[in-house]
Design an enzyme around this catalytic site. Structure first.
Site, PDB file in Angstrom:
ATOM      1  N   SER A  27       1.131 -23.320   6.462  1.00 10.36           N
ATOM      2  CA  SER A  27       1.149 -23.530   5.010  1.00 10.36           C
ATOM      3  C   SER A  27       0.403 -22.423   4.276  1.00 10.36           C
ATOM      4  O   SER A  27       0.313 -22.425   3.050  1.00 10.36           O
ATOM      5  CB  SER A  27       0.521 -24.890   4.658  1.00 10.36           C
ATOM      6  OG  SER A  27      -0.795 -24.970   5.175  1.00 10.36           O
ATOM      7  N   ASN A 114      -8.678 -32.662   7.051  1.00 11.08           N
ATOM      8  CA  ASN A 114      -8.085 -33.739   6.251  1.00 11.08           C
ATOM      9  C   ASN A 114      -8.875 -33.999   4.967  1.00 11.08           C
ATOM     10  O   ASN A 114      -8.286 -34.136   3.894  1.00 11.08           O
ATOM     11  CB  ASN A 114      -7.966 -35.012   7.084  1.00 11.08           C
ATOM     12  CG  ASN A 114      -7.068 -34.815   8.297  1.00 11.08           C
ATOM     13  OD1 ASN A 114      -6.388 -33.781   8.403  1.00 11.08           O
ATOM     14  ND2 ASN A 114      -7.050 -35.772   9.205  1.00 11.08           N
ATOM     15  N   THR A 159      19.476 -39.764 -37.696  1.00 10.31           N
ATOM     16  CA  THR A 159      19.597 -40.723 -36.597  1.00 10.31           C
ATOM     17  C   THR A 159      21.030 -40.527 -36.091  1.00 10.31           C
ATOM     18  O   THR A 159      21.929 -40.219 -36.886  1.00 10.31           O
ATOM     19  CB  THR A 159      19.384 -42.185 -37.052  1.00 10.31           C
ATOM     20  OG1 THR A 159      20.378 -42.504 -38.025  1.00 10.31           O
ATOM     21  CG2 THR A 159      18.003 -42.406 -37.647  1.00 10.31           C
ATOM     22  N   HIS A 160      21.220 -40.668 -34.800  1.00 11.22           N
ATOM     23  CA  HIS A 160      22.534 -40.393 -34.182  1.00 11.22           C
ATOM     24  C   HIS A 160      23.001 -38.964 -34.491  1.00 11.22           C
ATOM     25  O   HIS A 160      24.198 -38.696 -34.500  1.00 11.22           O
ATOM     26  CB  HIS A 160      23.595 -41.382 -34.653  1.00 11.22           C
ATOM     27  CG  HIS A 160      23.158 -42.812 -34.587  1.00 11.22           C
ATOM     28  ND1 HIS A 160      23.431 -43.626 -33.511  1.00 11.22           N
ATOM     29  CD2 HIS A 160      22.441 -43.556 -35.456  1.00 11.22           C
ATOM     30  CE1 HIS A 160      22.901 -44.834 -33.735  1.00 11.22           C
ATOM     31  NE2 HIS A 160      22.288 -44.811 -34.902  1.00 11.22           N
ATOM     32  N   SER A 281      23.802 -10.846 -26.079  1.00 10.32           N
ATOM     33  CA  SER A 281      24.863 -11.014 -25.096  1.00 10.32           C
ATOM     34  C   SER A 281      25.375  -9.645 -24.705  1.00 10.32           C
ATOM     35  O   SER A 281      25.428  -8.730 -25.536  1.00 10.32           O
ATOM     36  CB  SER A 281      25.988 -11.849 -25.689  1.00 10.32           C
ATOM     37  OG  SER A 281      27.205 -11.565 -25.023  1.00 10.32           O
ATOM     38  N   LYS A 287      25.586 -11.931 -30.962  1.00 11.03           N
ATOM     39  CA  LYS A 287      24.795 -13.065 -30.458  1.00 11.03           C
ATOM     40  C   LYS A 287      23.292 -12.834 -30.490  1.00 11.03           C
ATOM     41  O   LYS A 287      22.802 -11.752 -30.230  1.00 11.03           O
ATOM     42  CB  LYS A 287      25.192 -13.365 -29.012  1.00 11.03           C
ATOM     43  CG  LYS A 287      26.623 -13.835 -28.876  1.00 11.03           C
ATOM     44  CD  LYS A 287      26.740 -15.311 -29.091  1.00 11.03           C
ATOM     45  CE  LYS A 287      26.398 -16.003 -27.796  1.00 11.03           C
ATOM     46  NZ  LYS A 287      26.549 -17.423 -27.905  1.00 11.03           N
ATOM     47  N   ASN A 289      20.576 -15.303 -28.786  1.00 16.23           N
ATOM     48  CA  ASN A 289      20.475 -16.576 -28.063  1.00 16.23           C
ATOM     49  C   ASN A 289      19.035 -17.073 -27.961  1.00 16.23           C
ATOM     50  O   ASN A 289      18.138 -16.292 -27.675  1.00 16.23           O
ATOM     51  CB  ASN A 289      21.052 -16.411 -26.657  1.00 16.23           C
ATOM     52  CG  ASN A 289      22.528 -16.071 -26.690  1.00 16.23           C
ATOM     53  OD1 ASN A 289      23.249 -16.513 -27.586  1.00 16.23           O
ATOM     54  ND2 ASN A 289      22.978 -15.273 -25.734  1.00 16.23           N
ATOM     55  N   GLU A 294      15.846 -22.729 -24.533  1.00 13.12           N
ATOM     56  CA  GLU A 294      16.824 -23.207 -23.543  1.00 13.12           C
ATOM     57  C   GLU A 294      16.215 -23.282 -22.148  1.00 13.12           C
ATOM     58  O   GLU A 294      16.437 -24.230 -21.395  1.00 13.12           O
ATOM     59  CB  GLU A 294      18.037 -22.270 -23.499  1.00 13.12           C
ATOM     60  CG  GLU A 294      18.956 -22.407 -24.677  1.00 13.12           C
ATOM     61  CD  GLU A 294      20.068 -21.381 -24.603  1.00 13.12           C
ATOM     62  OE1 GLU A 294      21.214 -21.773 -24.334  1.00 13.12           O
ATOM     63  OE2 GLU A 294      19.802 -20.179 -24.795  1.00 13.12           O
ATOM     64  N   TYR A 321      -4.098 -39.686   7.242  1.00 14.72           N
ATOM     65  CA  TYR A 321      -3.439 -38.396   7.013  1.00 14.72           C
ATOM     66  C   TYR A 321      -2.218 -38.229   7.909  1.00 14.72           C
ATOM     67  O   TYR A 321      -2.225 -38.599   9.081  1.00 14.72           O
ATOM     68  CB  TYR A 321      -4.419 -37.232   7.292  1.00 14.72           C
ATOM     69  CG  TYR A 321      -3.743 -35.876   7.159  1.00 14.72           C
ATOM     70  CD1 TYR A 321      -3.642 -35.262   5.925  1.00 14.72           C
ATOM     71  CD2 TYR A 321      -3.160 -35.257   8.269  1.00 14.72           C
ATOM     72  CE1 TYR A 321      -2.980 -34.040   5.792  1.00 14.72           C
ATOM     73  CE2 TYR A 321      -2.503 -34.041   8.144  1.00 14.72           C
ATOM     74  CZ  TYR A 321      -2.419 -33.439   6.892  1.00 14.72           C
ATOM     75  OH  TYR A 321      -1.766 -32.242   6.759  1.00 14.72           O
ATOM     76  N   GLN A 326       1.208 -32.078   3.893  1.00 14.42           N
ATOM     77  CA  GLN A 326       1.219 -30.643   3.619  1.00 14.42           C
ATOM     78  C   GLN A 326       2.305 -30.298   2.591  1.00 14.42           C
ATOM     79  O   GLN A 326       2.209 -29.286   1.902  1.00 14.42           O
ATOM     80  CB  GLN A 326       1.449 -29.878   4.929  1.00 14.42           C
ATOM     81  CG  GLN A 326       1.409 -28.384   4.776  1.00 14.42           C
ATOM     82  CD  GLN A 326       1.251 -27.692   6.119  1.00 14.42           C
ATOM     83  OE1 GLN A 326       0.211 -27.792   6.757  1.00 14.42           O
ATOM     84  NE2 GLN A 326       2.280 -27.009   6.556  1.00 14.42           N
ATOM     85  N   LYS A 329       1.903 -29.717  -1.687  1.00 15.75           N
ATOM     86  CA  LYS A 329       1.390 -28.597  -2.478  1.00 15.75           C
ATOM     87  C   LYS A 329       2.442 -27.884  -3.315  1.00 15.75           C
ATOM     88  O   LYS A 329       2.228 -27.620  -4.501  1.00 15.75           O
ATOM     89  CB  LYS A 329       0.672 -27.609  -1.574  1.00 15.75           C
ATOM     90  CG  LYS A 329      -0.691 -28.112  -1.184  1.00 15.75           C
ATOM     91  CD  LYS A 329      -1.263 -27.378  -0.023  1.00 15.75           C
ATOM     92  CE  LYS A 329      -2.098 -28.298   0.820  1.00 15.75           C
ATOM     93  NZ  LYS A 329      -1.335 -29.418   1.429  1.00 15.75           N
TER      94      LYS A 329
HETATM   95  N1  ARG Z   1      -2.477 -27.541   6.026  1.00 12.48           N
HETATM   96  C1  ARG Z   1      -2.764 -28.949   6.080  1.00 12.48           C
HETATM   97  C2  ARG Z   1      -2.255 -29.620   4.780  1.00 12.48           C
HETATM   98  O1  ARG Z   1      -1.898 -28.929   3.906  1.00 12.48           O
HETATM   99  C3  ARG Z   1      -4.220 -29.153   6.205  1.00 12.48           C
HETATM  100  C4  ARG Z   1      -4.625 -30.410   6.908  1.00 12.48           C
HETATM  101  C5  ARG Z   1      -4.170 -30.394   8.299  1.00 12.48           C
HETATM  102  N2  ARG Z   1      -4.777 -31.412   9.074  1.00 12.48           N
HETATM  103  C6  ARG Z   1      -4.295 -31.742  10.284  1.00 12.48           C
HETATM  104  N3  ARG Z   1      -4.914 -32.622  10.915  1.00 12.48           N
HETATM  105  N4  ARG Z   1      -3.200 -31.189  10.730  1.00 12.48           N
HETATM  106  O2  ARG Z   1      -2.195 -30.806   4.668  1.00 12.48           O
END
Ligand code: ARG
Length: 466
Positions: A27, A114, A159-160, A281, A287, A289, A294, A321, A326, A329
């Site tokens: 990650s 964790n 409205t509408h 354009s 144009k 835009n 948008e 966990y 992971q 993120k």
């Molecule tokens: N890279 C992991 C995450 O984003 C970190 C935690 C990993 N912990 C484990 N026991 N594998 O969640």
């Protein structure tokens, strides 16, 4: 074959990780953006270990120094990121061991990735919220300024998407203000839930060391502790809450965007955006835009998707966990980035909106926007509202056949439909009269809009004071 010992957890393994698995489970490509938070949390943890006598002062100093070096290396681009080390946490830890030797190896005492990752994400999100809120305030201020400039600018209210009643442009701007205000209230609530410390939960069960969780929380300016260690490492509600805030914000931004797209079209021609916020354009020379609105409207798609991604990610996960986490993120970071970009774009653009007052007035005069005022007028002459509604409906129909506005009809013509109409009717048939009469609190009259602006300023101040 690669050396299994590069992994901090390699002890119980007899062979190196499959290369594909290594890449698949890494990650670090996307979590390295949390390096600052990871380092902050490590500092607090190291200080706490020294405080409770698990780490001696010398080792603690060495660690803090090495953490400084890591920060410098990362910020100068010389840090040796390595995806074989999976994530930001193990990359930094492994470098600490290189820099600080034994001391580096002691840092992970009483800690797990964790609780570490849960802490980093909370700290990262808290910092992001603290950047986003001032931008939202800036956007609100831009909207208030427009309202101040256009307190008595008359426009059609819809409205509408059909002309309903005349309103003031300032009033419309203040409706936008309210939407964003609610978003800020939600964001502040989210920040409270983000701002508690998971550190000390370790892997899931807590620790056999007498960790001082309160000290760590104070160092990191958390306002409280996660009360249950299982929950501490597995809870991602706070990330879902942010994504939900973002999704609702984008309901609002997309509505504002949609109005800007409509209003800038030649058919409406209500407002003009500065050229620098638009594009042309490649084939149609005429144009201009409205790309920025948008795109903001279009970005709502990914922001909603991110909320659904997190809801689905967390659904049915057994405690505590799981590696699934992971995946929290990228959606979260994407929502943070998208929110940032879009509110910055709007906050920069809105102060330069040019309001086409004469066109707005003409549009308000075109759609029989004062028909309700005429019905109200008849009610004041003691006609029941339903009967008044019926008569005015007929008057509108007649006016359409004559291609006239209501205030262009004569008293005689009006009296054909209702004998109660007198000369004084013209005071309310004009859009100015109509707008001025909507003087209930929160209504569209310039007087009320001025009051709303005053209160908006006060609320902004009070919100800041918190
Ligand atoms: N890279 C992991 C995450 O984003 C970190 C935690 C990993 N912990 C484990 N026991 N594998 O969640």
């Amino acid at each position: 074959m690669k050396d299994k010992s590069t992994k901090p957890w390699g002890g119980r393994f007899t062979e190196a990780t499959d290369e594909f698995v290594e890449q698949f489970s890494a990650s670090v490509g996307f979590d390295q953006r949390m390096y600052r938070q990871d380092i902050l949390a490590s500092r607090a943890h190291a200080r706490m270990l020294a405080r409770i006598g698990v780490l001696d002062e010398q080792d603690c100093d060495k660690l803090l120094q090495a953490l400084d070096t890591v920060t410098e290396e990362i910020e100068s681009g010389s840090f040796p990121w390595n995806s074989a080390l999976e994530d930001v946490h193990m990359n930094i830890e492994s470098r600490l061991v290189e820099l600080a030797g034994e001391a580096g190896k002691r840092l992970h005492t009483g800690r797990s990735r964790n609780d570490q990752v849960a802490t980093d994400v909370r700290l990262y999100l808290r910092a992001a919220i603290d950047e986003i809120d001032p931008q939202l305030e800036k956007l609100q201020r831009a909207v208030i300024t427009l309202a101040e400039q256009e307190v008595d600018t008359i426009m059609p209210g819809f409205t509408h998407l059909q002309v309903a009643q005349a309103i003031t442009f300032g009033h419309h701007m203040l409706a936008w203000f309210e939407m964003i205000h609610r978003d800020r209230v939600r964001l502040a609530q989210c920040r409270e839930n983000v701002n508690i410390s998971p550190l000390g939960a370790a892997a899931l069960a807590g620790s056999s060391f007498a960790l001082d969780r309160e000290f760590v929380a104070q160092q990191l300016q958390f306002t409280g502790l996660c009360e249950n260690s299982l929950d501490a490492v597995s809870d991602r509600d706070f990330a879902i809450e942010f994504c939900a805030f973002a999704a609702i914000l984008f309901v609002h931004l997309s509505r504002i965007a949609e109005e800007l797209v409509l209003w800038t079209s030649p058919q409406f021609n209500f407002v003009e955006l500065p050229d620098r916020f638009c594009t042309g354009s490649s084939i149609m020379p005429q144009k201009k835009n409205p790309d920025v609105p948008e795109l903001v409207r279009g970005k709502s798609a990914r922001v909603y998707a991110n909320l659904f991604a997190l809801l689905t990610l967390m659904k049915s996960q057994p405690l505590a966990y799981n590696k699934d986490n992971q995946e929290d993120k990228e959606p979260l970071f994407d929502s943070i980035d998208t929110v940032n970009d879009c509110i910055v774009a709007f906050a920069d653009m809105l102060p330069h909106l040019q309001v086409n007052r004469s066109r707005l007035l003409a549009a308000a005069q075109q759609g029989y926007a004062t028909a309700t005022d005429l019905a109200d007028y008849l009610v004041r002459k003691k006609i029941p509202f339903r009967d008044a509604h019926e008569s005015v409906g007929k008057i509108v129909q007649y006016a359409i056949t004559q291609s006239k506005r209501l205030d262009e009809l004569s008293v005689q013509e009006l009296q054909e439909f209702s004998p109660h109409v007198q000369k004084d009717v013209f005071g309310i048939l004009s859009v100015q009269g109509s707008v001025g009469s909507k003087n209930t609190r929160g209504g569209t009259s310039p007087e009320q809009v001025a009051e709303q602006i005053k209160r908006a300023h006060q609320r902004l101040k009070a919100f800041k004071a918190g």
